[in-house]
Design an enzyme around this catalytic site. Structure first.
Site, PDB file in Angstrom:
ATOM      1  N   HIS A  37      36.107  33.280  34.563  1.00 56.72           N
ATOM      2  CA  HIS A  37      36.048  32.987  35.966  1.00 56.72           C
ATOM      3  C   HIS A  37      37.366  32.851  36.898  1.00 56.72           C
ATOM      4  CE1 HIS A  37      34.295  30.698  39.364  1.00 56.72           C
ATOM      5  NE2 HIS A  37      33.147  30.824  38.996  1.00 56.72           N
ATOM      6  N   ASP A  39      26.579  32.251  34.606  1.00 63.56           N
ATOM      7  CA  ASP A  39      25.578  33.139  34.069  1.00 63.56           C
ATOM      8  C   ASP A  39      25.355  33.287  32.479  1.00 63.56           C
ATOM      9  OD1 ASP A  39      27.457  34.771  36.801  1.00 63.56           O
ATOM     10  OD2 ASP A  39      25.237  34.190  36.822  1.00 63.56           O
TER      11      ASP A  39
HETATM   12  C1  SDX Z   1      29.899  34.110  39.295  1.00 59.74           C
HETATM   13  O1  SDX Z   1      33.619  33.074  42.279  1.00 59.74           O
HETATM   14  C2  SDX Z   1      32.551  32.450  42.114  1.00 59.74           C
HETATM   15  O2  SDX Z   1      32.355  31.229  42.197  1.00 59.74           O
HETATM   16  C3  SDX Z   1      31.468  33.125  41.280  1.00 59.74           C
HETATM   17  C4  SDX Z   1      30.215  32.466  40.692  1.00 59.74           C
HETATM   18  C5  SDX Z   1      29.542  31.799  41.913  1.00 59.74           C
HETATM   19  O3  SDX Z   1      29.070  30.631  41.663  1.00 59.74           O
HETATM   20  O4  SDX Z   1      29.629  32.422  42.810  1.00 59.74           O
HETATM   21  O5  SDX Z   1      30.752  31.219  39.834  1.00 59.74           O
HETATM   22  C6  SDX Z   1      29.426  33.188  39.891  1.00 59.74           C
HETATM   23  O6  SDX Z   1      30.165  35.347  39.583  1.00 59.74           O
HETATM   24  C7  SDX Z   1      30.376  34.142  37.778  1.00 59.74           C
HETATM   25  C8  SDX Z   1      31.304  35.223  36.987  1.00 59.74           C
HETATM   26  C9  SDX Z   1      30.253  36.171  36.669  1.00 59.74           C
HETATM   27  N1  SDX Z   1      31.039  37.328  36.095  1.00 59.74           N
HETATM   28  C10 SDX Z   1      31.009  37.689  34.598  1.00 59.74           C
HETATM   29  O7  SDX Z   1      30.696  36.822  33.772  1.00 59.74           O
HETATM   30  C11 SDX Z   1      31.494  39.117  34.185  1.00 59.74           C
HETATM   31  C12 SDX Z   1      32.577  38.540  33.124  1.00 59.74           C
HETATM   32  N2  SDX Z   1      33.809  38.166  33.705  1.00 59.74           N
HETATM   33  C13 SDX Z   1      34.735  38.750  34.203  1.00 59.74           C
HETATM   34  O8  SDX Z   1      34.637  40.173  34.522  1.00 59.74           O
HETATM   35  C14 SDX Z   1      35.877  38.151  34.737  1.00 59.74           C
HETATM   36  O9  SDX Z   1      36.187  36.740  34.106  1.00 59.74           O
HETATM   37  C15 SDX Z   1      35.644  37.643  36.362  1.00 59.74           C
HETATM   38  C16 SDX Z   1      35.398  38.910  37.360  1.00 59.74           C
HETATM   39  C17 SDX Z   1      34.661  36.676  36.310  1.00 59.74           C
HETATM   40  C18 SDX Z   1      36.906  37.131  37.016  1.00 59.74           C
HETATM   41  O10 SDX Z   1      37.827  38.082  36.997  1.00 59.74           O
HETATM   42  P1  SDX Z   1      39.548  37.694  37.514  1.00 59.74           P
HETATM   43  O11 SDX Z   1      39.788  36.531  37.846  1.00 59.74           O
HETATM   44  O12 SDX Z   1      39.756  39.007  38.449  1.00 59.74           O
HETATM   45  O13 SDX Z   1      40.304  37.809  35.887  1.00 59.74           O
HETATM   46  P2  SDX Z   1      40.607  39.482  35.350  1.00 59.74           P
HETATM   47  O14 SDX Z   1      39.491  40.286  35.638  1.00 59.74           O
HETATM   48  O15 SDX Z   1      41.966  39.459  36.158  1.00 59.74           O
HETATM   49  O16 SDX Z   1      40.717  38.681  34.024  1.00 59.74           O
HETATM   50  C19 SDX Z   1      41.866  38.062  33.581  1.00 59.74           C
HETATM   51  C20 SDX Z   1      42.361  38.453  32.036  1.00 59.74           C
HETATM   52  C21 SDX Z   1      42.156  40.195  31.925  1.00 59.74           C
HETATM   53  O17 SDX Z   1      43.086  40.427  30.896  1.00 59.74           O
HETATM   54  P3  SDX Z   1      44.883  40.708  30.923  1.00 59.74           P
HETATM   55  O18 SDX Z   1      44.592  41.887  32.088  1.00 59.74           O
HETATM   56  O19 SDX Z   1      45.481  39.376  31.511  1.00 59.74           O
HETATM   57  O20 SDX Z   1      44.977  41.151  29.547  1.00 59.74           O
HETATM   58  O21 SDX Z   1      41.044  38.143  31.300  1.00 59.74           O
HETATM   59  C22 SDX Z   1      40.654  39.346  30.854  1.00 59.74           C
HETATM   60  C23 SDX Z   1      40.715  40.430  31.669  1.00 59.74           C
HETATM   61  O22 SDX Z   1      40.739  41.676  31.039  1.00 59.74           O
HETATM   62  N3  SDX Z   1      38.985  38.966  31.114  1.00 59.74           N
HETATM   63  C24 SDX Z   1      38.050  39.383  30.126  1.00 59.74           C
HETATM   64  C25 SDX Z   1      36.922  38.683  30.751  1.00 59.74           C
HETATM   65  N4  SDX Z   1      37.071  38.313  31.908  1.00 59.74           N
HETATM   66  C26 SDX Z   1      38.260  38.376  31.860  1.00 59.74           C
HETATM   67  N5  SDX Z   1      38.186  39.891  28.694  1.00 59.74           N
HETATM   68  C27 SDX Z   1      37.207  39.971  28.166  1.00 59.74           C
HETATM   69  N6  SDX Z   1      35.919  39.671  28.612  1.00 59.74           N
HETATM   70  C28 SDX Z   1      35.870  38.963  29.909  1.00 59.74           C
HETATM   71  N7  SDX Z   1      34.619  38.509  30.333  1.00 59.74           N
END
Ligand code: SDX
Length: 428
Positions: A307, A364
Site C-alpha cells: 500500500h 483488497d
Molecule cells: C487500493 O491509495 C489508497 O488508499 C488505495 C486504496 C483505497 O482504499 O483507495 O487503499 C485501495 O488501491 C489498495 C491497493 C490495491 N493494489 C494492490 O493490491 C496491487 C498490488 N500492490 C502494489 O502494486 C503496490 O503495493 C501499490 C500499487 C499498492 C503501492 O505501490 P507503491 O506505493 O508505488 O509502491 P511500489 O510499487 O514503489 O513498491 C515498493 C516496492 C517495490 O520493490 P523495490 O523496487 O523497492 O525493490 O515494493 C514492491 C515493489 O516491487 N512491491 C511489491 C508489491 N507491492 C510493492 N512486490 C510484490 N508484490 C506486491 N504486491
C-alpha cells in the site's frame, strides 16, 4: 518548532510557511515557491505531495489508523450502517434519527433511472466489463439531469444531484450485472433498505423472489462501510481533479470509477481472486508464487499486498479477514482459496522481502473472498468497491467545491528537444 521552512537556492534564502493539521501532520506550503524562486518541486506519483487540506478522513499508515470524520473505522464497521456512514462523510456529522430518516427516504424516492438508460445498456455487448458500463452510465446521468452541469447550482440543487447519485448508482450497478449475464433487470423495491435493495436487484429473478439472508446483508453493510472513503487515493484524487475544472459531480465520479478500475487500485480485489485461483490451479504452492513476486524479472505481483500509505496492517484488511471467517462459517461455505490466502499471508509476513518493504495485506486481499461467498461474481468486485466508495467521492468533491479550490494543473520539468527549425521533407 519553527513556523516556516527555509530553502536555499543558488545562494538565496526562501521561507515557506509550515502547515500543521489537527493530527499534527506537517507540510511545507510551497504555494509561492515558483513565483519567488522560479523553482518547482518534482514528486513522481505524489508520494510526498499533499494536494489539499481535508477534514473528511484521517489515516495513519505507520499506526494503521483509519477514521471517518474522527470516528474509528472499527467502531463504525461494528455499530453503524452504510447509509449512516454515507451521511457522516457527506455532511460531516452523525445524523439524528430524523435526519437519517429524511436522507434514507430521499434516496428511496430516487432509485429508479430513466427508462431510456436501458437503451444505452442494451447497446453494450454481454461481454462488456461492468466497470466500463458503470462509468459510462454514471456519465450519462448528465444527459438526463442537464441541470447538474451548472457549476453554480444552489446548495439544494447540489444536494438533489448528490441524492440522485447515491440512489441510482446501485440500480445502475445491478443492471450492468444483469446485462452481463443476459438476464432481465430488476427494479428497486423501496420497502427494502439500501443494501437489501441492491441484493434484490442483483439476485432476484422474475420466476422467484430473492430471499434476503441477514448474514449477507450485514456483511455487505460492513464491506461498504470499510470502502467508503480513504482520503486522497488515486480515484478520489481523480474525482477532485476533474471536479476542479467545474465538471459535474456525475462526470467527476465517472472519471473516478475509471481510475478505480485499475488493477493497482480498486481492480486489485478482482485480481486477488484471479491470482488465488491461478495458485490453486497450479497446485497451491504459495512459496512458488512468493518467489515470483520477489523476482524483479517476473511481472507477477502479490495482488492485495502492499500500500502507498499503510506500512503496517491495513486496518480494513484486519476487519475483513475476521468477517470472512464469520461469513463463510455462517453461510456454510468452504472456499479452499481462503486457506490459500491465509497461507500466502503467513508466508509473505515472514519473508524478508515483504518485511523490508513493509508489504502487508490491504483492503483488497480478503474482500473478494467474502464477495464470492455472497454470490457476487468476480468481475463485479470492483463495482462493489465503487458502490462503497461513492459517498467518499461525493464528500471529497463537495469539500473541493466548498473550499473553492483552483483548477488542478500540475507543472513539469521539460526534458525534450530544445528549439530547432522545421526540416523540409526532401532534407530529412
Ligand atoms: C487500493 O491509495 C489508497 O488508499 C488505495 C486504496 C483505497 O482504499 O483507495 O487503499 C485501495 O488501491 C489498495 C491497493 C490495491 N493494489 C494492490 O493490491 C496491487 C498490488 N500492490 C502494489 O502494486 C503496490 O503495493 C501499490 C500499487 C499498492 C503501492 O505501490 P507503491 O506505493 O508505488 O509502491 P511500489 O510499487 O514503489 O513498491 C515498493 C516496492 C517495490 O520493490 P523495490 O523496487 O523497492 O525493490 O515494493 C514492491 C515493489 O516491487 N512491491 C511489491 C508489491 N507491492 C510493492 N512486490 C510484490 N508484490 C506486491 N504486491
Amino acid at each position: 518548532m519553527s513556523d516556516f521552512a527555509e530553502i536555499i537556492l543558488e545562494g538565496k534564502s526562501y521561507k515557506m510557511p509550515i502547515v500543521v493539521g489537527t493530527e499534527n501532520e506537517k507540510a511545507i506550503d510551497i504555494n509561492n515557491l515558483r513565483a519567488e524562486s522560479g523553482y518547482i518541486t518534482l514528486d513522481s506519483g505524489y508520494k510526498n505531495t499533499g494536494a489539499t487540506e481535508s477534514a473528511i478522513t484521517f489515516l495513519d499508515g505507520e499506526e494503521g489508523i483509519l477514521r471517518y470524520r474522527g470516528y474509528p473505522i472499527e467502531q463504525l464497521a461494528e455499530k453503524s450502517s452504510f447509509i449512516e456512514v454515507a451521511y457522516l462523510l457527506i455532511y460531516g456529522a452523525l445524523p439524528t434519527q430524523q435526519e437519517l430518516d429524511v436522507f434514507t427516504n430521499e434516496i428511496k424516492i430516487h432509485t429508479l433511472v430513466n427508462e431510456d438508460m436501458r437503451k444505452i445498456l442494451d447497446g453494450f455487448p454481454s461481454t462488456a466489463h461492468p466497470m466500463g458500463i458503470l462509468s459510462a452510465l454514471i456519465s450519462s446521468l448528465t444527459a438526463f439531469y442537464p441541470e447538474s452541469l451548472n457549476p453554480n447550482q444552489s446548495k439544494d440543487e447540489v444536494n438533489l444531484t448528490i441524492i440522485r447519485l447515491m440512489a441510482k448508482l446501485p440500480t445502475i450497478a445491478a443492471w450492468s450485472y444483469k446485462n452481463s449475464i443476459g438476464h432481465p433487470v430488476n427494479y428497486p423495491k423501496n420497502k427494502l433498505d439500501y443494501c437489501s435493495n441492491f441484493l434484490h436487484m442483483m439476485f432476484a429473478y422474475p420466476t422467484e423472489e430473492y430471499e434476503l439472508n441477514p448474514v449477507v446483508v450485514s456483511a455487505l453493510n460492513k464491506l461498504l462501510i470499510l470502502h467508503a472513503d480513504h482520503e486522497q487515493n488515486c480515484s478520489t484524487s481523480t474525482v477532485r481533479l476533474v471536479g476542479s475544472a467545474n465538471a459535474s459531480l456525475y462526470s467527476s465520479v465517472s472519471a473516478g470509477i475509471s481510475a478505480l478500475w485499475g488493477p493497482l487500485h480498486g481492480g486489485a480485489n478482482q485480481a486477488v481472486i484471479e491470482m488465488l485461483e491461478a495458485i490453486k490451479a497450479d497446485g497451491g504452492d504459495s512459496k512458488k508464487f512468493i518467489a515470483k513476486a520477489k523476482d524483479k524479472d517476473d511481472p507477477f505481483r502479490l495482488m492485495g499486498f502492499g500500500h502507498r500509505v499503510y506500512k503496517n496492517f491495513d486496518p480494513r484488511a484486519t476487519i475483513i479477514k475476521k468477517a470472512a471467517d464469520e461469513v463463510l462459517t455462517a453461510l456454510g461455505v468452504n472456499d479452499p482459496i481462503l486457506d490459500i490466502a491465509k497461507e500466502l499471508e503467513e508466508a509473505a509476513l515472514t519473508d524478508q522481502y515483504f518485511v523490508d518493504r513493509k508489504l502487508y495485506p490491504n483492503v483488497d486481499f480478503y474482500s473478494g473472498i467474502i464477495y464470492r461467498a455472497l454470490g457476487i461474481p468476480t468481475d463485479m468486485f470492483t463495482v462493489m468497491f465503487a458502490l462503497g466508495r461513492l459517498p467518499g467521492w461525493i464528500a471529497q468533491w463537495k469539500e473541493m467545491r466548498e473550499q473553492k479550490e483552483p483548477i488542478g494543473r500540475p507543472r513539469q520539468v521539460y526534458t525534450g528537444d530544445t528549439e530547432r527549425n522545421y526540416v523540409p521533407m526532401n532534407e530529412r
